[in-house]
Design a protein around this motif. Structure first.
Motif, mmCIF file in Angstrom:
data_model
loop_
_atom_site.group_PDB
_atom_site.id
_atom_site.type_symbol
_atom_site.label_atom_id
_atom_site.label_comp_id
_atom_site.label_asym_id
_atom_site.label_seq_id
_atom_site.Cartn_x
_atom_site.Cartn_y
_atom_site.Cartn_z
ATOM 1 N N THR A 92 0.854 -1.186 0.000
ATOM 2 C CA THR A 92 0.000 0.000 0.000
ATOM 3 C C THR A 92 0.887 1.232 0.000
ATOM 4 O O THR A 92 2.070 1.154 0.345
ATOM 5 N N TYR A 135 -6.487 1.891 -13.558
ATOM 6 C CA TYR A 135 -5.965 1.921 -12.186
ATOM 7 C C TYR A 135 -4.448 1.941 -12.312
ATOM 8 O O TYR A 135 -3.893 1.456 -13.309
ATOM 9 N N PHE A 140 0.667 -0.810 -6.225
ATOM 10 C CA PHE A 140 -0.786 -0.790 -5.990
ATOM 11 C C PHE A 140 -1.405 -2.005 -6.679
ATOM 12 O O PHE A 140 -0.984 -2.392 -7.772
ATOM 13 N N GLY A 212 -13.711 1.276 -8.053
ATOM 14 C CA GLY A 212 -13.585 1.015 -6.610
ATOM 15 C C GLY A 212 -12.298 1.602 -6.076
ATOM 16 O O GLY A 212 -11.694 2.471 -6.689
ATOM 17 N N ALA A 213 -11.880 1.106 -4.932
ATOM 18 C CA ALA A 213 -10.669 1.534 -4.223
ATOM 19 C C ALA A 213 -10.914 2.750 -3.345
ATOM 20 O O ALA A 213 -10.036 3.157 -2.585
ATOM 21 N N ALA A 215 -14.428 5.321 -1.504
ATOM 22 C CA ALA A 215 -15.869 5.442 -1.317
ATOM 23 C C ALA A 215 -16.480 6.334 -2.397
ATOM 24 O O ALA A 215 -15.863 7.305 -2.824
ATOM 25 N N GLY A 237 -11.902 -4.265 -2.354
ATOM 26 C CA GLY A 237 -10.803 -5.154 -1.990
ATOM 27 C C GLY A 237 -9.761 -4.401 -1.211
ATOM 28 O O GLY A 237 -9.848 -3.177 -1.056
ATOM 29 N N LEU A 238 -8.816 -5.129 -0.663
ATOM 30 C CA LEU A 238 -7.702 -4.474 0.013
ATOM 31 C C LEU A 238 -6.443 -5.293 -0.167
ATOM 32 O O LEU A 238 -6.512 -6.515 -0.330
ATOM 33 N N THR A 301 -10.748 -4.836 8.958
ATOM 34 C CA THR A 301 -10.525 -3.929 7.827
ATOM 35 C C THR A 301 -10.666 -2.468 8.218
ATOM 36 O O THR A 301 -10.213 -1.590 7.507
ATOM 37 N N PRO A 324 -19.041 0.436 1.585
ATOM 38 C CA PRO A 324 -18.499 0.810 2.893
ATOM 39 C C PRO A 324 -19.014 2.202 3.300
ATOM 40 O O PRO A 324 -19.097 3.108 2.475
ATOM 41 N N MET A 331 -8.182 6.810 8.842
ATOM 42 C CA MET A 331 -7.529 6.817 7.529
ATOM 43 C C MET A 331 -8.390 7.544 6.499
ATOM 44 O O MET A 331 -9.593 7.357 6.428
ATOM 45 N N ILE A 333 -8.762 8.407 2.287
ATOM 46 C CA ILE A 333 -8.263 7.962 0.983
ATOM 47 C C ILE A 333 -8.343 9.166 0.065
ATOM 48 O O ILE A 333 -9.425 9.675 -0.223
ATOM 49 N N ASN A 338 -3.792 6.039 0.565
ATOM 50 C CA ASN A 338 -4.215 5.947 1.965
ATOM 51 C C ASN A 338 -3.383 6.925 2.804
ATOM 52 O O ASN A 338 -2.152 6.854 2.800
#
Ligand code: DLL
Length: 433
Positions: A92, A135, A140, A212-213, A215, A237-238, A301, A324, A331, A333, A338
């Motif tokens: 990350t 992406y 990453f 994604g990645a 919110a 995902g993470l 998470t 989410p 944290m 984003i 992050n």
């Protein structure tokens, strides 16, 4: 070629899914106990042995794993196979200490690829499609993860990576790209740019996006869908669990199916750690049940979420998670990176500033902005504009080195940041998500 859809797994009966989970969990716990001393120690401290875990109903007996455990074992203390078996590492953003490194065997890459391929298939992807991966590639997980999935599905894969908007649009046009994969904020920006160039939705070949990645809201989904004339799907995902594809949205566009043959999801009370009943809002916890190199037991998470097990119109029986709804830690984003406020504080302290600061996050034309207001002490105070600019630039450089992000820094007069009566309000997030 057959479409990648795997109904025997994705639409399996709940009994079948549970049977797989039970069997894999038992094996995974043994693997972890035998190969990761710090997991064994944590289990011993809780008085649990592998024999106590006979099925997923015993999951609650296992200790949680948190980001702090990953930090304490940085970089590879939780790796459960010899280095020679690992074929890939991802990480990350964030600096040492906050950075997470994830290791993969070829088997782990294969199952992750499987997850991403399911996600692409669920939005209608097949070998007839052109899938543009915008992406970031590199450490990453977003770029390479979806790239692998796209190739497994048989799409013509465009590994363009993030950025360079004009080039993105040119490739979409020239190749007739049908599926776009990127962060939702970048998708919105691309949509606006195409609109400004005079492209109407019927001139844009895209039919679906996998975003994604970070919110994003339902309003943002509608905006993106309308400007580009596409269906916009969420993906979650993470890095710790592999990367994108832990959960993916289907044609119903109402929550993301969790790949339960690879991950067991729980919802807990973030304060007490108690497992909450189905349908409750709480912190999402995952156990990876068939990863070899970097298995995680009950990983917290910090994402706040609700699980839904109602029947889905797509036919899948995999449990769904809602978008989410925030995080139980601090944290942020920002542009996909992050960021912990404590990292910003470290840079300020290293440059001799007191910890009186405010972080203001906004969104301009779908791009996140990061503004940091920093108070000078009376000793530092000057009204020499050149000097202030020089110091601001020093902090901008320091923040870029720490976060890998461009921030705007404004030095403000002593005592000008409003003091709070309770907890300091360090972060103002003006993004509407
Ligand atoms: O963001 C992996 C990813 C790449 C997911 C591409 C989807 C698409 P990390 O950088 O480790 O991994 O960040 C993980 O990002 O705990 C959530 O807080 C947030 N996140 C990921 N997907 C979503 C989403 C990748 N769809 C952290 N909605 C997670 C909201 C998301 N937040």
């Amino acid at each position: 070629m057959e479409r990648y859809f795997q109904p025997e797994i994705e639409c399996a009966s709940r009994e079948q899914l549970k049977a797989w989970q039970d069997e894999r969990l038992v094996k995974q716990v043994r693997h972890v106990w035998d190969n990761v001393p710090s997991y064994r120690k944590k289990m011993e401290e809780k008085g649990v042995t592998p024999e106590d875990i006979q099925s997923s109903a015993d999951l609650y007996k296992l200790p949680f794993t948190s980001k702090a455990d990953l930090r304490d074992n940085y970089p590879d203390g939780l790796v459960a196979v010899p280095r020679s078996k690992c074929v890939r590492v991802h990480a990350t953003s964030g600096t040492t200490g906050k950075r997470v490194m994830a290791f993969y065997t070829q088997h782990d890459i294969d199952l992750w690829t499987d997850c991403c391929a399911r996600a692409i298939t669920a939005v209608g992807g097949s070998e007839e499609d052109v899938c543009q991966i915008a992406y970031g590639y590199g450490m990453f997980t977003g770029g390479i993860g979806l790239d692998q999935g796209s190739r497994r599905v048989g799409c013509l894969t465009v590994p363009i990576s993030s950025g360079n908007t004009d080039r993105q649009i040119q490739f979409i046009r020239d190749l007739g790209t049908t599926i776009l994969c990127c962060t939702p904020s970048y998708a919105a920006y691309l949509g606006e740019s195409m609109h400004e160039m005079g492209m109407t939705p019927d001139q844009i070949p895209l039919k679906a996006g996998i975003f994604g990645a970070e919110a994003w809201s339902e309003e943002m989904r509608q905006d993106i869908q309308n400007t580009m004339g596409i269906k916009a799907y969420d993906i979650y995902g993470l890095t710790e669990l592999s990367g994108p594809g832990v959960a993916f949205e289907c044609s119903a566009q109402s929550g993301m199916h969790i790949n339960e043959d690879h991950f067991i999801a729980e919802i807990i009370d973030p304060d007490t750690g108690e497992v909450l009943p189905e349908g409750s809002k709480g912190e999402l916890v995952f156990t990876s049940i068939d990863k070899e190199a970097f298995p995680l037991l009950r990983y917290r998470t910090r994402d706040i979420c609700i699980l839904k097990r109602e029947k889905c119109s797509c036919g899948r029986t995999l449990v769904k998670m809602c978008k989410p709804m925030g995080r139980s830690d601090d944290m942020l984003i920002i542009r996909g990176v992050n960021v912990f406020p404590s990292q910003i504080e470290t840079v300020l302290l290293n440059h001799g500033y007191p910890a009186n600061y405010q972080i203001i996050v906004g969104r301009v034309k779908s791009t996140d902005t990061l503004d940091v207001h920093v108070e000078m002490t009376p000793e530092m105070f000057t009204d020499n504009v050149g000097e202030i600019e020089r110091r601001q630039k020093q902090l901008v450089d320091g923040l870029r080195a720490m976060l890998g992000l461009a921030a705007k820094v404004t030095l403000v007069a002593p005592k000008s940041i409003v003091r709070s009566e309770g907890k300091a309000v360090r972060v103002i997030d003006n993004r509407k998500i």
